[in-house]
Design an enzyme around this catalytic site. Structure first.
Site, mmCIF file in Angstrom:
data_model
loop_
_atom_site.group_PDB
_atom_site.id
_atom_site.type_symbol
_atom_site.label_atom_id
_atom_site.label_comp_id
_atom_site.label_asym_id
_atom_site.label_seq_id
_atom_site.Cartn_x
_atom_site.Cartn_y
_atom_site.Cartn_z
ATOM 1 N N TYR A 183 -10.086 -10.636 -6.936
ATOM 2 C CA TYR A 183 -9.155 -10.804 -8.057
ATOM 3 C C TYR A 183 -9.429 -12.060 -8.881
ATOM 4 O O TYR A 183 -8.736 -12.326 -9.846
ATOM 5 C CB TYR A 183 -7.713 -10.805 -7.547
ATOM 6 C CG TYR A 183 -7.353 -9.469 -6.936
ATOM 7 C CD1 TYR A 183 -7.189 -8.344 -7.728
ATOM 8 C CD2 TYR A 183 -7.236 -9.319 -5.555
ATOM 9 C CE1 TYR A 183 -6.914 -7.106 -7.175
ATOM 10 C CE2 TYR A 183 -6.953 -8.087 -4.990
ATOM 11 C CZ TYR A 183 -6.801 -6.983 -5.810
ATOM 12 O OH TYR A 183 -6.533 -5.758 -5.248
ATOM 13 N N ARG A 241 -1.323 -1.657 -6.870
ATOM 14 C CA ARG A 241 -1.595 -2.806 -5.993
ATOM 15 C C ARG A 241 -2.533 -3.789 -6.691
ATOM 16 O O ARG A 241 -2.310 -5.000 -6.647
ATOM 17 C CB ARG A 241 -2.197 -2.301 -4.682
ATOM 18 C CG ARG A 241 -2.472 -3.361 -3.628
ATOM 19 C CD ARG A 241 -2.747 -2.653 -2.299
ATOM 20 N NE ARG A 241 -3.469 -3.461 -1.337
ATOM 21 C CZ ARG A 241 -2.896 -4.313 -0.482
ATOM 22 N NH1 ARG A 241 -1.582 -4.484 -0.508
ATOM 23 N NH2 ARG A 241 -3.627 -4.991 0.385
ATOM 24 N N LYS A 292 -1.886 -2.714 7.998
ATOM 25 C CA LYS A 292 -2.988 -2.192 8.795
ATOM 26 C C LYS A 292 -2.964 -2.817 10.187
ATOM 27 O O LYS A 292 -2.727 -4.011 10.330
ATOM 28 C CB LYS A 292 -4.324 -2.496 8.112
ATOM 29 C CG LYS A 292 -4.554 -1.678 6.842
ATOM 30 C CD LYS A 292 -5.931 -1.930 6.272
ATOM 31 C CE LYS A 292 -6.199 -1.024 5.069
ATOM 32 N NZ LYS A 292 -7.540 -1.239 4.495
ATOM 33 N N HIS A 305 -4.086 -9.087 3.399
ATOM 34 C CA HIS A 305 -5.523 -9.042 3.636
ATOM 35 C C HIS A 305 -5.862 -9.877 4.868
ATOM 36 O O HIS A 305 -5.397 -11.006 5.009
ATOM 37 C CB HIS A 305 -6.298 -9.612 2.440
ATOM 38 C CG HIS A 305 -6.389 -8.678 1.290
ATOM 39 N ND1 HIS A 305 -6.656 -9.095 -0.004
ATOM 40 C CD2 HIS A 305 -6.250 -7.325 1.207
ATOM 41 C CE1 HIS A 305 -6.687 -8.049 -0.817
ATOM 42 N NE2 HIS A 305 -6.439 -6.967 -0.108
ATOM 43 N N ARG A 318 0.854 -1.182 0.000
ATOM 44 C CA ARG A 318 0.000 0.000 0.000
ATOM 45 C C ARG A 318 0.890 1.233 0.000
ATOM 46 O O ARG A 318 2.023 1.200 0.472
ATOM 47 C CB ARG A 318 -0.893 0.018 1.242
ATOM 48 C CG ARG A 318 -1.820 -1.181 1.383
ATOM 49 C CD ARG A 318 -2.602 -1.114 2.674
ATOM 50 N NE ARG A 318 -3.525 -2.232 2.830
ATOM 51 C CZ ARG A 318 -3.223 -3.389 3.440
ATOM 52 N NH1 ARG A 318 -2.007 -3.566 3.951
ATOM 53 N NH2 ARG A 318 -4.117 -4.357 3.538
ATOM 54 N N HIS A 329 -3.156 3.211 -6.085
ATOM 55 C CA HIS A 329 -3.755 1.964 -5.591
ATOM 56 C C HIS A 329 -3.933 0.965 -6.721
ATOM 57 O O HIS A 329 -3.977 -0.250 -6.486
ATOM 58 C CB HIS A 329 -5.096 2.251 -4.911
ATOM 59 C CG HIS A 329 -5.561 1.120 -4.048
ATOM 60 N ND1 HIS A 329 -4.877 0.720 -2.910
ATOM 61 C CD2 HIS A 329 -6.622 0.283 -4.156
ATOM 62 C CE1 HIS A 329 -5.504 -0.303 -2.358
ATOM 63 N NE2 HIS A 329 -6.563 -0.585 -3.094
#
Length: 301
Positions: free
Chosen positions: A283, A248, A175, A274, A151, A245
């Site tokens: 995806y 990514r 995150k 994730h 990210r 983004h």
């Protein structure tokens, strides 16, 4: 208890105890203050105990109607308010959950936008042939993003101690400050070393940022975004079409598209950081692209 006091307590909680990222904290604080301002501007009580479900629904209606808020952004705000009320009930600041029964607006499903293999190669060629002042930095940054799926927030916070050239790895803090260790592409190592050798000695100290702006300070996400748009223009790619983004998305899509025999969704989930496999399953649109190619190449008509 006053609503603004409860908001302050909640923000402190997610910052200290939950150790959320600064980006997440800022988003939660913005969303809660926006809700607070809505109640104040409509002469509602500022007491936490007097907030009602009807007021929440009017807040949602206000944002979707007057402010033309997109459903995805609205869903984030609703999720924030639900986390807030859960915390308030847990701390006994609140006896009833005014978010109970509040559903998120239906989102229009859109496939992720990504660059094709030809697009990304065109960008890379442009970066390689650029000899401006920050060309080596830009090449290192965007090739790192495209080959790791990082990210942009993870890139701008990157320090030299997170790069291990001996073992060809990079340690990423994602995150919630969650760590993931990724291999560095072997072709990226010399690019990073060339860039590093152009810096002042003190700028390569282990706790120093890897990438800096033109003033020698740490890059911020907005600055990185503007640099990327400029790089797209130089590569004759439309800056209005792609964002950072999308690099990514490009990494994830091409990883499945071009290297499917070595990559499954679980591996991709780990690479992207994730928390849920559901986020990675978007995806699988790659499967459709492969099916389309198969149909188009079927010489039956």
């Amino acid at each position: 208890m006053q609503l603004n006091a409860a908001i302050d307590e909640f923000i402190l909680y997610i910052q200290i105890e939950k150790n959320y990222s600064s980006h997440t904290i800022a988003s939660y604080e913005y969303d809660l203050n926006q809700f607070f301002a809505f109640l104040r501007d409509h002469d509602c009580s500022m007491e936490l105990a007097f907030v009602t479900k009807i007021q929440v629904r009017r807040f949602i209606q206000h944002l979707l109607g007057t402010h033309k808020q997109k459903p995805r952004s609205m869903n984030r705000k609703i999720s924030c308010l639900k986390s807030f009320t859960k915390y308030c009930i847990q701390e006994k600041y609140l006896m009833h959950d005014f978010m109970s029964g509040i559903e998120t607006p239906k989102s229009d499903y859109k496939l992720p936008v990504y660059m094709t293999l030809n697009d990304i190669k065109q960008l890379f060629r442009s970066l390689e042939h650029d000899h401006s002042r920050f060309s080596r930095r830009n090449e290192a940054m965007f090739k790192l993003l495209a080959t790791t799926g990082m990210r942009r927030s993870e890139l701008v916070s990157l320090t030299w101690e997170q790069l291990d050239f001996s073992n060809h790895t990079i340690r990423i803090y994602g995150k919630g400050k969650k760590e993931r260790l990724l291999p560095l592409h072997s072709n990226l190592i010399p690019i990073l070393k060339v860039y590093r050798d152009l810096l002042e000695g003190y700028q390569t100290y282990r706790t120093e940022p890897v990438f800096r702006n033109k003033d020698g300070k740490t890059l911020d996400p907005r600055g990185l975004h503007l640099i990327f748009k400029s790089a797209l223009r130089k590569a004759d790619l439309p800056p209005s079409r792609f964002s950072l983004h999308h690099l990514r998305h490009t990494f994830a899509t091409l990883m499945l598209q071009e290297n499917k025999e070595n990559v499954d969704l679980r591996t991709l989930q780990e690479l992207l950081g994730h928390e849920s496999i559901t986020s990675t399953e978007v995806y699988t649109h790659v499967e459709f692209e492969q099916k389309k190619k198969a149909i188009d190449s079927f010489n039956i008509l």
